[in-house]
Design an enzyme around this catalytic site. Structure first.
Site, PDB file in Angstrom:
ATOM      1  CE  LYS A 180      10.340  -2.067   2.238  1.00  0.00           C
ATOM      2  NZ  LYS A 180       8.896  -2.134   2.574  1.00  0.00           N
ATOM      3  CB  SER A 217       7.089  -2.560  -0.777  1.00  0.00           C
ATOM      4  OG  SER A 217       7.052  -2.232   0.600  1.00  0.00           O
ATOM      5  CB  SER A 266       4.839  -3.724   2.518  1.00  0.00           C
ATOM      6  OG  SER A 266       4.173  -3.088   1.460  1.00  0.00           O
TER       7      SER A 266
END
Length: 386
Positions: free
Chosen positions: A27, A103, A127
């Site tokens: 990420k 996210s 997330s």
């Protein structure tokens, strides 16, 4: 064609880094040396490159993994849809009209699309787990503090955890072995004691998940967590305060931010000390409440989401998005490890699933239960092909 267009916006950058082992996506709020961690935001594109790898990046590299790219994400990890106007919105591979979730949107899409064997995301209020279910994959939020956050953004958080997304429960275990040097896989020697948490969910979703569970686990008990809703609200308060501290200066500096992020940060700055204190009181109460149930049971089970993830068009209304983490966010507040397992429902096989929660520190045991469930419940048999 840009990098993002080539991979349906799952990856912000492609890489070929490390060994010849498992392929992993990282990420974009996690540092890789000599790269900018833009965190999905135009406001941070011109930031200085990282001077060293995050601890978790060094861990996967030391395990022979190959890093294939930095995964796209909801801006500043402060949103649940995965919609990103700067880097592009990752396309949900199985349900392209629906949100990829956030996210860790790019991490979930990269896994679901087969771009990598597992992906690393971060989970402050669901997330990792929410986009995992939106894209039909598995996701784990470890015990708070178990996996190092050194080199992750924002730097300080009392909620955030580095986690793993994968297409099978077995690969989830391999991912945990790669990111956590203390993780030692376990195998169940007897059936765990399960308790289903009473939850309010969309009826067509709840009926399908209850049937899937009851078919294989008819003796699972029902328990109540009276402060579950309060814990959700308290989690929203805490993340708001911490996000405002980390990213509020971007508002002051007039940096380019998405309208949703700018509004959320401005509103977060209005949270009072009294509200934060009340949220911390709920953290203590809810944590004790969960710990008390674990005196009688090994694992708690909830639906992963209370509703079917909305379409991209529906998600333009914030009211359709807010409920998505009602059953996930409370366990960020309490710090317990949690795993989501996908179970598409209905004739259209829409994204849904269950969540299992374990005792703090018993992440390997919880992973073993996840693997066991995929072999026990018929709902998982077609999907478990690791």
């Amino acid at each position: 064609m840009t990098v993002a267009e080539q991979n349906n916006c799952a990856l912000a950058h492609t890489l070929d880094m490390g060994g010849d082992g498992l392929r992993v996506a990282i990420k974009d709020c996690i540092d890789i040396k000599d790269m900018v961690s833009a965190c999905g935001s135009a406001a941070l594109i011109d930031s200085a490159p990282a001077t060293e790898n995050a601890v978790v990046v060094d861990s996967v590299l030391s395990n022979g993994c190959k890093i294939i790219g930095k995964a796209n994400m909801h801006e500043l990890a402060y949103g649940m849809t995965g919609v990103n106007t700067t880097f592009g919105t990752p396309v949900n591979p199985h349900w392209p009209d629906r949100i990829p979730g956030g996210s860790s949107s790019g991490s979930a899409v990269a896994v679901a699309a087969g771009l990598c064997d597992f992906a690393i995301g971060t989970d402050t209020g669901g997330s990792v787990r929410q986009p995992a279910i939106c894209c039909g994959v598995y996701g784990i939020k470890p015990t708070f503090g178990r996996v190092s956050r050194d080199g992750c953004h924002p730097k300080d958080s009392s909620l955030d955890c580095v986690g793993v997304l994968a297409r099978t429960a077995e690969m989830l275990v391999k991912g945990m072995e790669a990111i956590d040097p203390t993780f030692e896989r376990q195998t169940l020697t007897k059936a765990p004691r399960l308790a289903r948490v009473k939850s309010n969910v969309e009826k067509k979703l709840g009926d399908a998940l209850v049937y899937a569970l009851m078919e294989g686990l008819p003796d699972a008990a029902y328990v109540k967590l009276p402060h579950m809703e309060a814990a959700f609200e308290a989690g929203m308060t805490v993340i708001g305060v911490e996000a405002a501290v980390a990213y509020g200066p971007l508002v002051d500096a007039g940096k380019p931010l998405g309208a949703d992020i700018r509004t959320r940060l401005i509103n977060a700055r209005k949270i009072t000390d009294e509200s934060l204190g009340a949220a911390e009181d709920i953290r203590t109460t809810f944590t004790n409440e969960v710990d008390a149930i674990f005196e009688d049971y090994d694992v708690l089970v909830t639906p992963a989401l209370p509703i079917i993830p909305p379409t991209l068009a529906e998600a333009k209304d914030p009211a359709t998005v807010l409920p998505l983490t009602k059953l996930l966010r409370p366990f960020n507040l309490s710090g317990h490890p949690a795993i989501v397992l996908p179970i598409p429902v209905g004739p259209d096989h829409l994204p849904a699933g269950i969540q299992i929660i374990g005792r703090k520190g018993e992440d390997a045991f919880l992973c073993a239960i996840a693997v066991w469930l995929t072999k026990t419940l018929t709902a998982f048999q077609p999907e478990d092909k690791s």
